[in-house]
Enzyme design. Sequence first.
Site, PDB file in Angstrom:
ATOM      1  N   ARG A  37       0.827  -1.213   0.000  1.00  0.00           N
ATOM      2  CA  ARG A  37       0.000   0.000   0.000  1.00  0.00           C
ATOM      3  C   ARG A  37       0.866   1.269   0.000  1.00  0.00           C
ATOM      4  O   ARG A  37       0.446   2.310  -0.511  1.00  0.00           O
ATOM      5  CB  ARG A  37      -0.961  -0.004   1.201  1.00  0.00           C
ATOM      6  CG  ARG A  37      -1.998  -1.098   1.151  1.00  0.00           C
ATOM      7  CD  ARG A  37      -2.894  -0.966  -0.059  1.00  0.00           C
ATOM      8  NE  ARG A  37      -3.940   0.031   0.105  1.00  0.00           N
ATOM      9  CZ  ARG A  37      -4.432   0.761  -0.905  1.00  0.00           C
ATOM     10  NH1 ARG A  37      -3.952   0.638  -2.127  1.00  0.00           N
ATOM     11  NH2 ARG A  37      -5.393   1.635  -0.678  1.00  0.00           N
ATOM     12  N   TYR A 153     -18.900   1.382  15.072  1.00  0.00           N
ATOM     13  CA  TYR A 153     -18.278   2.479  14.313  1.00  0.00           C
ATOM     14  C   TYR A 153     -18.714   3.832  14.895  1.00  0.00           C
ATOM     15  O   TYR A 153     -17.882   4.722  15.113  1.00  0.00           O
ATOM     16  CB  TYR A 153     -18.663   2.375  12.839  1.00  0.00           C
ATOM     17  CG  TYR A 153     -18.152   3.540  12.022  1.00  0.00           C
ATOM     18  CD1 TYR A 153     -16.817   3.606  11.637  1.00  0.00           C
ATOM     19  CD2 TYR A 153     -18.998   4.590  11.651  1.00  0.00           C
ATOM     20  CE1 TYR A 153     -16.340   4.704  10.900  1.00  0.00           C
ATOM     21  CE2 TYR A 153     -18.531   5.674  10.920  1.00  0.00           C
ATOM     22  CZ  TYR A 153     -17.202   5.721  10.545  1.00  0.00           C
ATOM     23  OH  TYR A 153     -16.730   6.798   9.827  1.00  0.00           O
ATOM     24  N   LYS A 157     -16.253   6.757  16.524  1.00  0.00           N
ATOM     25  CA  LYS A 157     -16.171   8.149  16.069  1.00  0.00           C
ATOM     26  C   LYS A 157     -16.538   9.105  17.219  1.00  0.00           C
ATOM     27  O   LYS A 157     -16.022  10.223  17.289  1.00  0.00           O
ATOM     28  CB  LYS A 157     -17.063   8.360  14.847  1.00  0.00           C
ATOM     29  CG  LYS A 157     -16.584   7.594  13.615  1.00  0.00           C
ATOM     30  CD  LYS A 157     -15.317   8.167  13.013  1.00  0.00           C
ATOM     31  CE  LYS A 157     -14.148   7.268  13.024  1.00  0.00           C
ATOM     32  NZ  LYS A 157     -12.942   7.874  12.405  1.00  0.00           N
ATOM     33  N   THR A 186     -16.062   7.225  -0.771  1.00  0.00           N
ATOM     34  CA  THR A 186     -14.781   6.520  -0.685  1.00  0.00           C
ATOM     35  C   THR A 186     -15.090   5.032  -0.563  1.00  0.00           C
ATOM     36  O   THR A 186     -16.251   4.629  -0.569  1.00  0.00           O
ATOM     37  CB  THR A 186     -14.030   6.981   0.571  1.00  0.00           C
ATOM     38  OG1 THR A 186     -14.871   6.680   1.694  1.00  0.00           O
ATOM     39  CG2 THR A 186     -13.732   8.475   0.539  1.00  0.00           C
TER      40      THR A 186
HETATM   41  N1  LIG Z   1     -16.352   8.282   3.726  1.00  0.00           N
HETATM   42  C1  LIG Z   1     -17.264   8.786   4.532  1.00  0.00           C
HETATM   43  O1  LIG Z   1     -18.427   8.954   4.145  1.00  0.00           O
HETATM   44  C2  LIG Z   1     -16.903   9.209   5.918  1.00  0.00           C
HETATM   45  C3  LIG Z   1     -17.909   9.797   6.713  1.00  0.00           C
HETATM   46  C4  LIG Z   1     -17.604  10.215   7.989  1.00  0.00           C
HETATM   47  C5  LIG Z   1     -16.319  10.047   8.488  1.00  0.00           C
HETATM   48  N2  LIG Z   1     -15.362   9.454   7.703  1.00  0.00           N
HETATM   49  C6  LIG Z   1     -14.024   9.293   8.284  1.00  0.00           C
HETATM   50  O2  LIG Z   1     -13.050   9.786   7.385  1.00  0.00           O
HETATM   51  C7  LIG Z   1     -11.823   9.058   7.563  1.00  0.00           C
HETATM   52  C8  LIG Z   1     -11.337   8.567   6.209  1.00  0.00           C
HETATM   53  O3  LIG Z   1     -12.315   7.671   5.697  1.00  0.00           O
HETATM   54  P1  LIG Z   1     -12.400   7.279   4.150  1.00  0.00           P
HETATM   55  O4  LIG Z   1     -13.824   7.429   3.789  1.00  0.00           O
HETATM   56  O5  LIG Z   1     -11.363   7.966   3.383  1.00  0.00           O
HETATM   57  O6  LIG Z   1     -12.113   5.711   4.251  1.00  0.00           O
HETATM   58  P2  LIG Z   1     -11.253   4.751   3.315  1.00  0.00           P
HETATM   59  O7  LIG Z   1     -11.334   5.188   1.903  1.00  0.00           O
HETATM   60  O8  LIG Z   1     -11.669   3.375   3.679  1.00  0.00           O
HETATM   61  O9  LIG Z   1      -9.753   5.037   3.808  1.00  0.00           O
HETATM   62  C9  LIG Z   1      -9.336   4.645   5.090  1.00  0.00           C
HETATM   63  C10 LIG Z   1      -7.838   4.632   5.106  1.00  0.00           C
HETATM   64  O10 LIG Z   1      -7.406   4.079   6.374  1.00  0.00           O
HETATM   65  C11 LIG Z   1      -6.480   3.036   6.107  1.00  0.00           C
HETATM   66  N3  LIG Z   1      -6.515   2.014   7.159  1.00  0.00           N
HETATM   67  C12 LIG Z   1      -7.576   1.292   7.557  1.00  0.00           C
HETATM   68  N4  LIG Z   1      -7.186   0.380   8.467  1.00  0.00           N
HETATM   69  C13 LIG Z   1      -5.850   0.541   8.637  1.00  0.00           C
HETATM   70  C14 LIG Z   1      -4.885  -0.104   9.433  1.00  0.00           C
HETATM   71  N5  LIG Z   1      -5.188  -1.135  10.223  1.00  0.00           N
HETATM   72  N6  LIG Z   1      -3.622   0.327   9.367  1.00  0.00           N
HETATM   73  C15 LIG Z   1      -3.275   1.344   8.544  1.00  0.00           C
HETATM   74  N7  LIG Z   1      -4.137   1.983   7.749  1.00  0.00           N
HETATM   75  C16 LIG Z   1      -5.426   1.585   7.800  1.00  0.00           C
HETATM   76  C17 LIG Z   1      -6.919   2.472   4.779  1.00  0.00           C
HETATM   77  O11 LIG Z   1      -5.886   1.703   4.202  1.00  0.00           O
HETATM   78  P3  LIG Z   1      -6.215   0.723   2.933  1.00  0.00           P
HETATM   79  O12 LIG Z   1      -6.555   1.643   1.796  1.00  0.00           O
HETATM   80  O13 LIG Z   1      -4.962  -0.039   2.743  1.00  0.00           O
HETATM   81  O14 LIG Z   1      -7.388  -0.112   3.358  1.00  0.00           O
HETATM   82  C18 LIG Z   1      -7.248   3.747   4.015  1.00  0.00           C
HETATM   83  O15 LIG Z   1      -6.093   4.340   3.494  1.00  0.00           O
HETATM   84  C19 LIG Z   1     -12.130   7.950   8.546  1.00  0.00           C
HETATM   85  O16 LIG Z   1     -11.685   8.325   9.824  1.00  0.00           O
HETATM   86  C20 LIG Z   1     -13.648   7.850   8.522  1.00  0.00           C
HETATM   87  O17 LIG Z   1     -14.152   7.349   9.738  1.00  0.00           O
HETATM   88  C21 LIG Z   1     -15.614   9.032   6.442  1.00  0.00           C
END
Ligand SMILES: NC(=O)c1ccc[n+]([C@@H]2O[C@H](COP(=O)([O-])OP(=O)(O)OC[C@H]3O[C@@H](n4cnc5c(N)ncnc54)[C@H](OP(=O)(O)O)[C@@H]3O)[C@@H](O)[C@H]2O)c1
Length: 256
Positions: A37, A153, A157, A186
């Site tokens: 990654r 989840y 948060k 995402t």
């Molecule tokens: N998307 C939404 O609608 C939304 C809404 C509210 C809040 N959020 C928050 O925004 C933040 C980013 O979310 P996102 O939507 O961008 O999610 P995402 O696309 O799933 O990205 C999450 C990232 O965290 C990494 N990750 C997960 N587990 C890990 C681990 N054990 N060790 C190291 N890296 C790890 C993933 O790596 P890999 O790519 O290798 O899996 C990915 O790069 C999060 O905190 C989420 O809770 C998102």
Amino acid sequence: MARVLITGSADGLGLLAGRRLLDEGHDVVLHARNDKRAADTRAAAPGAAAVLVGDLAGIDDTRKLAEQATAAGPFDAVIHNAAVGYRERRRVVTVDGLSHVFAVNVLAPYLLTALVPAPRRLVYLSSGMHRGGDPDLADLQWERKRWNGSQAYADSKFWDTVLAFAVARRWPSVLSNAVDPGWVATKMGGRGAPDDLTEGAVTQAWLAVSDDEAAVGTGGFFYHRRSRPAHPAAGDPAVQDGLLAACAALTGVEIV
Ligand SMILES: NC(=O)c1ccc[n+]([C@@H]2O[C@H](COP(=O)([O-])OP(=O)(O)OC[C@H]3O[C@@H](n4cnc5c(N)ncnc54)[C@H](OP(=O)(O)O)[C@@H]3O)[C@@H](O)[C@H]2O)c1
């Protein structure tokens, strides 16, 4: 120019925030879970100063990541972005015997906050779902409750918001804030997510580097650069101290 570390920036909002900060001329250090990654991350954001590697699901691995981050610092800001979502159908247990959702989403940012020398600004990715979080500290690892991935989840948060506010209270010299990026498309948010993906990465980058008056406060909760009310219990010092004590008991590392 600021030097900014973003966790979980191989993909999604972390990568978008990183690219945004790179485009603005900042020095950006990204992070991925493993070497594969990390290679993906370098290809996706070739201007990054470095890509750190570490799986946030394990306490030992997160400690090693904290060592890498300390060596790659000092940072002006750290964006605690990495998380796993609400779709785990059963309680997944980490190498440390903890709930996977809690370990990645709450304990890892706690440990990194405690172990990496404090930057001027800390930003924690929360969610609108945190408002449905349960402030009860009694079963953080879901050992007695019946598993509910969406609730786990939402709770995680909520605890991220508590962590942001606890740090704001304990460390007055650091600007520590929480962000709801909106529900965006995402990997975590899913294809049908209704909010604007580009806008979803703006607020955390803004809080990390901007000198706008609204961006240099602490203990705030933001959605699209506007202050929003957080879950009322997140501001409760007893709840904050309870979370810090629980994380200290699990890791042996304190935030004082
Ligand atoms: N998307 C939404 O609608 C939304 C809404 C509210 C809040 N959020 C928050 O925004 C933040 C980013 O979310 P996102 O939507 O961008 O999610 P995402 O696309 O799933 O990205 C999450 C990232 O965290 C990494 N990750 C997960 N587990 C890990 C681990 N054990 N060790 C190291 N890296 C790890 C993933 O790596 P890999 O790519 O290798 O899996 C990915 O790069 C999060 O905190 C989420 O809770 C998102």
